[in-house]
Motif scaffolding. Structure first.
Motif, PDB file in Angstrom:
ATOM      1  N   UNK A 153      -0.249  -1.102  10.161  1.00 50.00           N
ATOM      2  CA  UNK A 153      -0.889  -0.286   9.264  1.00 50.00           C
ATOM      3  C   UNK A 153      -1.382  -1.091   8.033  1.00 50.00           C
TER       4      UNK A 153
ATOM      5  N   UNK B 247      -5.949   2.029   3.383  1.00 53.81           N
ATOM      6  CA  UNK B 247      -7.135   2.119   2.697  1.00 53.81           C
ATOM      7  C   UNK B 247      -7.900   0.880   2.159  1.00 53.81           C
TER       8      UNK B 247
ATOM      9  N   UNK C 192      -1.086  -1.300   1.991  1.00 53.97           N
ATOM     10  CA  UNK C 192      -0.077  -0.547   2.364  1.00 53.97           C
ATOM     11  C   UNK C 192       1.224  -1.624   2.492  1.00 53.97           C
TER      12      UNK C 192
ATOM     13  N   UNK D 188      -7.455   8.432   7.071  1.00 54.17           N
ATOM     14  CA  UNK D 188      -6.304   8.507   6.698  1.00 54.17           C
ATOM     15  C   UNK D 188      -6.052   9.387   5.473  1.00 54.17           C
TER      16      UNK D 188
ATOM     17  N   UNK E 257       2.071   3.617   1.789  1.00 52.34           N
ATOM     18  CA  UNK E 257       0.606   4.049   2.930  1.00 52.34           C
ATOM     19  C   UNK E 257      -0.532   3.429   2.296  1.00 52.34           C
ATOM     20  N   UNK E 258      -0.944   3.311   1.040  1.00 49.25           N
ATOM     21  CA  UNK E 258      -2.087   3.025   0.360  1.00 49.25           C
ATOM     22  C   UNK E 258      -2.942   4.032   1.081  1.00 49.25           C
ATOM     23  N   UNK E 259      -3.085   5.244   1.069  1.00 44.60           N
ATOM     24  CA  UNK E 259      -3.926   6.236   1.597  1.00 44.60           C
ATOM     25  C   UNK E 259      -4.617   6.761   0.285  1.00 44.60           C
ATOM     26  N   UNK E 260      -5.831   6.779   0.420  1.00 49.49           N
ATOM     27  CA  UNK E 260      -6.595   7.099  -0.566  1.00 49.49           C
ATOM     28  C   UNK E 260      -6.875   8.578  -0.793  1.00 49.49           C
ATOM     29  N   UNK E 261      -6.386   9.324  -0.121  1.00 49.28           N
ATOM     30  CA  UNK E 261      -6.692  10.798  -0.125  1.00 49.28           C
ATOM     31  C   UNK E 261      -5.268  11.842  -0.133  1.00 49.28           C
TER      32      UNK E 261
END
Lengths: 399, 399
Positions: free
Chosen positions: A230, A233, A237, B209, B333-337
């Protein structure tokens, strides 16, 4: 997603089948054409023609006869582990490491070049020097070059977005190396490739969900979910080293205060050890400190492993902070396998104990009790192994 | 993984193709057989025969002629949104909610039953009563029953592993409901299905994501990665409500102290508001408090939205704690939403501001600056929508 909404063309299918067959042979100690047909669901003629090509290319060989199941005994197949070489490079530490490895990640040849305080163009020249030496040392056809590098690395584009220690920003390292060497090049963050290395070559091989916490100069988590790395974005991560854990803590190189990295990385340990060595005559490093000799991580580690009790509080505190981070990892991901690696992992069990304890006290008991926290057995080669795994995955489909 | 190592049988292929075609029609406002062939790579005859079956089954209809591209104008196809009904159930709050919805998640009929302090067998009877009423209210063939439930839910096995508030442990709810209604049943954690609901029906639809932070009685994150819900090894992904954020904090129902839930859930807000109401005559709830009238979340919310300034510090503090959690989510996670939902999300912008601020101060700037934190627009129906999405995904392959 693409696979689900597009029918494969003939060429894609052929390529897919050949990769699938190679992967099947790679994953077994020995296997026959009939086994492959059974395991993949492909027809015998498809298996045979693809195996013939793989043998022709030298990637696969016939290694003898298996047990007969009534009829003619099957011919056993195996991947020729040293039929190809891979160049693996680790740029994460103060020395750049490189190795020529075979298809199982076994190291054939090593090179190591100090970076010291080189950065920018000078650091890039060290990469080239390392690459040149490794290419020369390889004695088999090369699959390509795999690299684990510190900082935010856009693996898809092959660009180092930001590596503070090396003073690199938006550096298209992949394309420059591709041009220089005429080989496929893949690059990703060192923590990310470490997780891939563990997934392919480690003791928990093929555990589909897995976190590697790499603690060295930097602190980064590599996360494998459903057997896939993973990246996040923004390729960030696992950047838990820059999450704040100490209110009003010391300044971090990222510009914030009290980041996890500032209280757990190798520099934090050395600095605390130096202060103790200077002030505590019981410290086995006291003599060194008074002589102004350099106290570095290696010396702290040796003193600690030799039983220097004055260092225990440092390692306990580092473990507690890492345990807080692991509690968050458990809460967010509920991944049952968390392995620690990197220089700081060499402090071993005395470091693991407080990590486990804090994790249990700080996250849901039902989840924490199912979570294994241990050390990676790939040791200091984990990034090299991961860089090789990155190549195997992308060039040969072996992941 | 299975898909990659096994060749599909004829029956599987047929089923796969039909699902793929239905999904293609579902995802477009209107489409033709030729479009479908182009988008899926399937042959025209395969598309035609599968479309004929879907029309026969009433799931798809011809809705007129499209623009000619030279030859005969194409016939346009569309999914018949109300050709099927789905039963969606939300067990996460102190009232059990249920709805009959169509294939787009539009609510056709609602039911709501108070659980009060029922638990164990009594709470189960409320589920049955709710199910009975919804089944009666449905007027189309039913796809099945989808459920979002609090606690650790093993979605694969359909078992409620542990739901503290309902005093359920290892309850095979899926199978019991399957037996009772003779319909497919799918169940997952309420935060998990909320994320799926957002992914299918929300304003950020199909963002691959995505994190949904549901803050109500419990605090849980639902995580979609690469377009798939991440459940975690023990079904406990996103259980960040039980990660410690306050040293020596108040006792949580999980047995630990200082969990995120204890300082951010609806109960924590109501309790703090009650204390302020009792002691501060400026509080618009002061009169209520002195009259011993119940102060509940709804009243706190109304007072806050009406401009009661005495409540602002509560919401700011809740936002700060949630921001700490979001910083960890960004780091891991570095999820942008990241979207906030649940009862507590109704405090709106004044809650979002401290969340965003803490997130930025507590995680790597390059990542935090790319992260959008907002409110889900699915409001209080998000779990119902998610329960419907769970069914669409599992029964019709529409996710």
């Amino acid at each position: 997603m693409v696979a689900a909404t597009q029918k494969a063309t003939h060429e894609q299918t052929k390529n897919h089948n050949k990769r699938l067959i190679l992967k099947t042979i790679y994953d077994q100690p020995e296997t026959s054409r009939a086994d492959i047909a059974r395991m993949t669901g492909l027809t015998r003629p498809t298996v045979s023609s693809n195996v013939a090509e793989l043998i022709e290319e030298g990637l696969v060989e016939e290694i003898g006869q298996g047990q007969s199941e009534g009829g003619k005994p099957p011919i056993l197949l195996s991947v020729v582990d040293d039929s190809r070489h891979l160049i693996a490079i680790d740029l994460a530490d103060s020395e750049f490491q490189g190795a020529v490895v075979d298809l199982r990640g076994r190291v054939i040849h090593r090179e190591c070049l100090p970076v010291n305080d080189s950065d920018g163009e000078a650091a890039l020249q060290v990469v080239y020097e390392l690459g040149d030496r490794l290419i020369t040392a390889a004695t088999r056809p090369l699959v390509g070059i795999g690299i684990g590098a510190p900082g935010l690395i856009d693996a898809q584009e092959g660009i180092v977005r930001k590596a503070v220690n090396l003073d690199w920003q938006d550096l298209p390292l992949r394309d420059w190396l591709k041009t220089r060497y005429g080989l496929p090049v893949h690059i990703a963050n060192d923590g990310h490739v470490a997780a891939l290395g563990e997934y392919i070559f480690g003791q928990v091989r093929k555990t589909p969900n897995l976190v590697i916490l790499k603690v060295g100069r930097g602190v980064i988590a590599g996360i494998v979910l459903n057997g896939r790395l993973h990246y996040g974005d923004g390729s960030g991560a696992g950047e838990i080293g820059h999450v704040k854990v100490v209110e009003e803590g010391v300044l971090c190189r990222c510009g914030h205060r009290g980041c996890l990295e500032t209280v757990t990385n190798s520099r934090a340990i050395v600095e605390r050890a130096r202060r103790i060595a200077e002030s505590d005559p019981d410290s086995t490093l006291h003599y060194l400190a008074s002589r102004l000799e350099a106290i570095n991580l290696e010396r702290v580690l040796q003193a600690f492993l030799a039983g220097d009790k004055t260092l225990q509080p440092i390692i306990t505190e580092v473990g507690c902070y890492l345990g807080m981070a692991v509690a968050h990892l458990v809460g967010v991901l509920n991944v049952q396998c968390v392995l620690i690696c990197g220089n700081v992992a060499r402090f071993g069990e005395p470091l693991l104990q407080p990590i486990r304890q804090e994790m249990r006290q700080r996250s849901l008991a039902m989840l924490a009790n199912q979570t294994y926290v241990g050390l990676s057995n790939l040791g200091q080669d984990i990034v090299l192994q991961g860089a090789a795994a990155l190549l195997l995955a992308n060039e040969l489909g072996l992941v």
